[in-house]
Scaffold this motif. Structure first.
Motif, PDB file in Angstrom:
ATOM      1  N   ARG A  21      25.386 -14.309 -85.656  1.00 21.25           N
ATOM      2  CA  ARG A  21      25.696 -15.144 -84.488  1.00 21.25           C
ATOM      3  C   ARG A  21      24.427 -15.782 -83.924  1.00 21.25           C
ATOM      4  NH1 ARG A  21      24.999 -14.409 -79.378  1.00 21.25           N
ATOM      5  NH2 ARG A  21      24.527 -12.192 -79.634  1.00 21.25           N
ATOM      6  N   GLU A  25      23.356 -19.738 -83.644  1.00 19.85           N
ATOM      7  CA  GLU A  25      22.956 -20.414 -82.403  1.00 19.85           C
ATOM      8  C   GLU A  25      21.642 -21.149 -82.584  1.00 19.85           C
ATOM      9  OE1 GLU A  25      22.901 -17.323 -79.506  1.00 19.85           O
ATOM     10  OE2 GLU A  25      25.079 -17.263 -79.270  1.00 19.85           O
ATOM     11  N   THR A  30      28.238 -22.515 -86.537  1.00 22.77           N
ATOM     12  CA  THR A  30      29.039 -21.344 -86.230  1.00 22.77           C
ATOM     13  C   THR A  30      28.604 -20.146 -87.073  1.00 22.77           C
ATOM     14  OG1 THR A  30      30.709 -21.840 -87.910  1.00 22.77           O
ATOM     15  CG2 THR A  30      31.007 -22.825 -85.712  1.00 22.77           C
ATOM     16  N   ARG A  31      29.028 -18.966 -86.628  1.00 18.07           N
ATOM     17  CA  ARG A  31      28.744 -17.743 -87.389  1.00 18.07           C
ATOM     18  C   ARG A  31      29.386 -17.824 -88.765  1.00 18.07           C
ATOM     19  NH1 ARG A  31      30.626 -12.985 -88.979  1.00 18.07           N
ATOM     20  NH2 ARG A  31      29.387 -11.077 -88.665  1.00 18.07           N
TER      21      ARG A  31
END
Length: 298
Positions: A21, A25, A30-31
């Protein structure tokens, strides 16, 4: 080739963050996109680079070797590309800064507001924390701290004048309890203290007398890591608190707080913007440093 380079960038972000995650960021994705890109890279090289569990992410032996091998090269390529972009552009992009909660002069607004007006393509991401850590490893471009705690291998530019600490209390409290004449008198007063984290002891209040430094371990009735709470409680008459005179000045000027024990607080070096020595600094950071120097007429 492009897929490989993108996959390597994702791998490096995961290796440094040890968290999908957080890596996402930092990359602005996205993850799920991070996980898929990493999986495609592992499929192409034919070996697992990261071991995933429900609670942690760590590198495999192959991943450790790959990370140590490719990181310097990718860093150099990134620096070269950034240098080319900067030759044809204005300062731009996200400038990540961490500052201590008591860096009042830097955080008060005018300096940063003026900088953003001068460089509208730059965005600021400011994290306020009193934890001590490696700003480079944490992904920050620069930090703002008291000069006395900055490591010697950093470049430091002053963002404030000399600082001084003092104790303060409301007139209502002083009318009720009286004023301490010496720091040792604080033991008989209600104090409002500061500590960076719940697992640390309250900050010892520092003073000087006849050229000798000493500190007082007050036993606070209220302890917090938020200067705003300390000030509000002091203004409400809850007790004596301690911190930077610069932070208290607006409240003193309005008569909400009264300074105490001023003769026992010698000046010391103030706050500095600090950043690591690099062969080529990002243009956005150089712009901030130049603006600070002009702002403070250094």
């Amino acid at each position: 080739m492009i897929d490989d380079l993108e996959g390597i960038s994702v791998f490096l972000a995961v290796a440094e963050a040890r968290n999908f995650r957080i890596a996402g960021e930092r990359l602005g994705v996205t993850r799920s996109a991070v996980s898929q890109a990493l999986q495609r890279l592992e499929d192409r090289v034919g070996v697992a680079l990261v071991q995933r569990t429900t609670r942690s992410v760590r590198l495999t032996e192959a991943g450790e070797i790959f990370y140590e091998t490719v990181r310097p090269s990718v860093t150099q390529v990134g620096s070269a590309l950034q240098a080319l972009r900067e030759m044809q552009s204005r300062p731009s992009g996200m400038l990540r800064i961490t500052a201590s909660s008591i860096a009042e002069n830097f955080l008060s607004g005018p300096l940063l507001a003026g900088f953003l007006e001068a460089y509208p393509d730059v965005r600021l991401d400011i994290t306020i924390t009193d934890d001590e850590f490696d700003i480079v490893e944490a992904g920050f471009d620069a930090g703002v701290r008291l000069g006395e705690v900055i490591e010697q291998d950093m470049i430091a530019v002053p963002v404030s004048s000399e600082q001084k600490q003092c104790a303060v209390a409301s007139r209502e409290y002083l009318t009720r309890r009286g004023s301490p004449e010496h720091p040792r008198d604080l033991s008989s007063h209600t104090c409002i203290g500061w500590r960076p984290r719940p697992d640390t002891a309250p900050y010892r209040w520092e003073f000087a007398e006849n050229g000798r430094d000493f500190d007082v371990a007050v036993d606070p009735a209220i302890t917090t890591n938020d200067m705003g709470v300390m000030i509000r409680m002091a203004c409400a008459g809850a007790g004596i608190t301690f911190g930077m005179a610069e932070t208290f000045q607006p409240y003193i000027a309005r008569g909400e707080l009264k300074p105490l024990l001023e003769d026992f607080g010698p000046p010391f070096q103030g706050f500095y913007l600090y950043y690591p020595k690099r062969q080529r600094q990002p243009l956005k950071l150089r712009a901030l440093v130049d603006y600070i120097r002009k702002y403070r007429k250094l």
